[in-house]
Write an enzyme that holds these catalytic residues in place. Sequence first.
Site, PDB file in Angstrom:
ATOM      1  N   ASP A 129       0.841  -1.197   0.000  1.00 50.62           N
ATOM      2  CA  ASP A 129       0.000   0.000   0.000  1.00 50.62           C
ATOM      3  C   ASP A 129       0.877   1.248   0.000  1.00 50.62           C
ATOM      4  O   ASP A 129       0.602   2.220  -0.709  1.00 50.62           O
ATOM      5  CB  ASP A 129      -0.912  -0.018   1.239  1.00 50.62           C
ATOM      6  CG  ASP A 129      -1.631  -1.346   1.376  1.00 50.62           C
ATOM      7  OD1 ASP A 129      -2.319  -1.739   0.418  1.00 50.62           O
ATOM      8  OD2 ASP A 129      -1.473  -2.022   2.419  1.00 50.62           O
TER       9      ASP A 129
ATOM     10  N   HIS B 128      -4.534  -3.367   6.653  1.00 57.74           N
ATOM     11  CA  HIS B 128      -4.323  -3.654   5.233  1.00 57.74           C
ATOM     12  C   HIS B 128      -5.655  -4.156   4.667  1.00 57.74           C
ATOM     13  O   HIS B 128      -5.894  -5.351   4.550  1.00 57.74           O
ATOM     14  CB  HIS B 128      -3.237  -4.713   5.040  1.00 57.74           C
ATOM     15  CG  HIS B 128      -3.182  -5.215   3.625  1.00 57.74           C
ATOM     16  ND1 HIS B 128      -2.773  -4.422   2.584  1.00 57.74           N
ATOM     17  CD2 HIS B 128      -3.524  -6.403   3.080  1.00 57.74           C
ATOM     18  CE1 HIS B 128      -2.867  -5.112   1.448  1.00 57.74           C
ATOM     19  NE2 HIS B 128      -3.318  -6.320   1.731  1.00 57.74           N
TER      20      HIS B 128
HETATM   21  P1  NDP Z   1      -1.157 -15.998  -3.313  1.00 55.68           P
HETATM   22  O1  NDP Z   1       0.242 -16.452  -3.229  1.00 55.68           O
HETATM   23  O2  NDP Z   1      -1.582 -15.199  -4.486  1.00 55.68           O
HETATM   24  O3  NDP Z   1      -1.590 -15.181  -2.008  1.00 55.68           O
HETATM   25  C1  NDP Z   1      -1.289 -15.664  -0.720  1.00 55.68           C
HETATM   26  C2  NDP Z   1      -1.874 -14.749   0.317  1.00 55.68           C
HETATM   27  O4  NDP Z   1      -1.319 -13.460   0.197  1.00 55.68           O
HETATM   28  C3  NDP Z   1      -3.392 -14.569   0.243  1.00 55.68           C
HETATM   29  O5  NDP Z   1      -3.873 -14.610   1.572  1.00 55.68           O
HETATM   30  C4  NDP Z   1      -3.547 -13.210  -0.324  1.00 55.68           C
HETATM   31  O6  NDP Z   1      -4.691 -12.549   0.159  1.00 55.68           O
HETATM   32  C5  NDP Z   1      -2.355 -12.502   0.260  1.00 55.68           C
HETATM   33  N1  NDP Z   1      -2.005 -11.238  -0.385  1.00 55.68           N
HETATM   34  C6  NDP Z   1      -1.544 -10.145   0.246  1.00 55.68           C
HETATM   35  N2  NDP Z   1      -1.331  -9.157  -0.588  1.00 55.68           N
HETATM   36  C7  NDP Z   1      -1.646  -9.588  -1.805  1.00 55.68           C
HETATM   37  C8  NDP Z   1      -1.633  -9.005  -3.093  1.00 55.68           C
HETATM   38  N3  NDP Z   1      -1.275  -7.759  -3.316  1.00 55.68           N
HETATM   39  N4  NDP Z   1      -1.983  -9.755  -4.139  1.00 55.68           N
HETATM   40  C9  NDP Z   1      -2.363 -11.011  -3.956  1.00 55.68           C
HETATM   41  N5  NDP Z   1      -2.416 -11.611  -2.764  1.00 55.68           N
HETATM   42  C10 NDP Z   1      -2.062 -10.912  -1.687  1.00 55.68           C
HETATM   43  O7  NDP Z   1      -2.143 -17.242  -3.173  1.00 55.68           O
HETATM   44  P2  NDP Z   1      -2.088 -18.657  -3.883  1.00 55.68           P
HETATM   45  O8  NDP Z   1      -3.463 -19.187  -3.690  1.00 55.68           O
HETATM   46  O9  NDP Z   1      -1.463 -18.600  -5.212  1.00 55.68           O
HETATM   47  O10 NDP Z   1      -1.093 -19.477  -2.978  1.00 55.68           O
HETATM   48  C11 NDP Z   1      -1.314 -19.738  -1.638  1.00 55.68           C
HETATM   49  C12 NDP Z   1      -0.466 -20.935  -1.277  1.00 55.68           C
HETATM   50  O11 NDP Z   1      -0.511 -21.077   0.112  1.00 55.68           O
HETATM   51  C13 NDP Z   1      -0.946 -22.253  -1.887  1.00 55.68           C
HETATM   52  O12 NDP Z   1       0.167 -22.893  -2.471  1.00 55.68           O
HETATM   53  C14 NDP Z   1      -1.457 -23.027  -0.668  1.00 55.68           C
HETATM   54  O13 NDP Z   1      -1.200 -24.416  -0.796  1.00 55.68           O
HETATM   55  C15 NDP Z   1      -0.598 -22.439   0.405  1.00 55.68           C
HETATM   56  N6  NDP Z   1      -1.068 -22.525   1.784  1.00 55.68           N
HETATM   57  C16 NDP Z   1      -0.117 -22.924   2.678  1.00 55.68           C
HETATM   58  C17 NDP Z   1      -0.400 -23.017   4.005  1.00 55.68           C
HETATM   59  C18 NDP Z   1       0.660 -23.480   4.924  1.00 55.68           C
HETATM   60  O14 NDP Z   1       1.834 -23.365   4.623  1.00 55.68           O
HETATM   61  N7  NDP Z   1       0.311 -24.034   6.055  1.00 55.68           N
HETATM   62  C19 NDP Z   1      -1.742 -22.702   4.516  1.00 55.68           C
HETATM   63  C20 NDP Z   1      -2.655 -22.233   3.504  1.00 55.68           C
HETATM   64  C21 NDP Z   1      -2.303 -22.155   2.180  1.00 55.68           C
HETATM   65  P3  NDP Z   1      -6.097 -12.484  -0.621  1.00 55.68           P
HETATM   66  O15 NDP Z   1      -6.833 -13.718  -0.219  1.00 55.68           O
HETATM   67  O16 NDP Z   1      -6.711 -11.250  -0.091  1.00 55.68           O
HETATM   68  O17 NDP Z   1      -5.795 -12.441  -2.088  1.00 55.68           O
END
Ligand code: NDP
Length: 328
Positions: A159, A187
């Site tokens: 931001d 945020h």
């Molecule tokens: P992203 O990598 O795109 O995003 C991950 C997180 O970052 C989301 O919560 C997202 O929020 C947030 N975020 C913050 N700022 C931004 C921004 N500017 N643009 C986009 N996202 C932002 O998500 P993916 O779905 O591609 O990947 C998530 C991964 O996490 C998957 O591989 C999943 O398996 C893994 N995962 C791992 C966990 C663990 O290690 N225990 C637990 C849960 C998931 P928003 O929802 O608002 O977009």
Amino acid sequence: TRTPVNVTVTGAAGQIGYALLFRIASGHLLGPDVPVNLRLLEIPQGLKAAEGTAMELDDCAFPLLRNIEITDDANVGFAGANVALLVGARPRTKGMERGDLLSANGGIFKPQGKAINDNAADDIKVLVVGNPANTNALIAQAAAPDVPAERFTAMTRLDHNRAISQLAAKTGAAVSDIKKLTIWGNHSATQYPDIFHAEVAGKNAAELVNDEAWLADTFIPTVAKRGAAIIEARGASSAASAANAAIDHVYTWVNGTAPGDWTSMGIPSDGSYGVPEGLISSFPVTTKDGKYEIVQGLDINEFSRTRIDASVQELAEERDAVRELGLI
Ligand code: NDP
């Protein structure tokens, strides 16, 4: 040669993870002379993709990258961690209520906080990127009573960077001429990008712009809704700029802000500026020697006060909701 720094990334196989890991491994997170060990934490379904990313990291032959470990066990993932980037989170899906979102994320960030508490290095620094980032940071912090509370931070640097870029475009200045911009609060859509103390090439930004309608109706909503605008344009989320901001957040925390400037970080409030103590809210901060301090003594006008209060109110409601759910 320096001892490698252990950097843990959760959600390593996701979009942000893919944009983040290569820059960590090439030395942008900590500096060009600091070797790193990467620990990639994923859920079981994400492990195979994380292995693919690790193969690409190997293929870059980054001189600073010492080793990569991939795991779905948080105790292993955070073992000896010096820096933890908590990216993986449960996204909000259609029709999901806020309570559902908070409890789904509680199931992720509470055990991760405990694993950090039990396994991380004494100097652990945590940045939460996964949304709702401020409240997820609060949940992790509450589960880590042995870690100093101030080590848990949430990302508002994207931001901050977006606001700098918008202000530069408006004033025709270079991005590097803009200093002392502040993001206050959560945020989320209620965040408040404040230019009243910002400088554009040494001049006060608000006086230079001299257009409160632009501030209220263009600048603030453009910064707050930028993520949605990028999804609309790109057909995918702003993963690269989010990863870049995570790099900036940690780099600045570790290496310090420049003299005459500050940055924005979501950090536990000490009560400054009327933000209730303990809420993880964004503030103007300076950093030095791996520590941050809230910039004190800024005069907050009525325009700013209303907006800071609204965002802080939202943070307090999120905190109350996770308290009710027994997550903190
Ligand atoms: P992203 O990598 O795109 O995003 C991950 C997180 O970052 C989301 O919560 C997202 O929020 C947030 N975020 C913050 N700022 C931004 C921004 N500017 N643009 C986009 N996202 C932002 O998500 P993916 O779905 O591609 O990947 C998530 C991964 O996490 C998957 O591989 C999943 O398996 C893994 N995962 C791992 C966990 C663990 O290690 N225990 C637990 C849960 C998931 P928003 O929802 O608002 O977009």
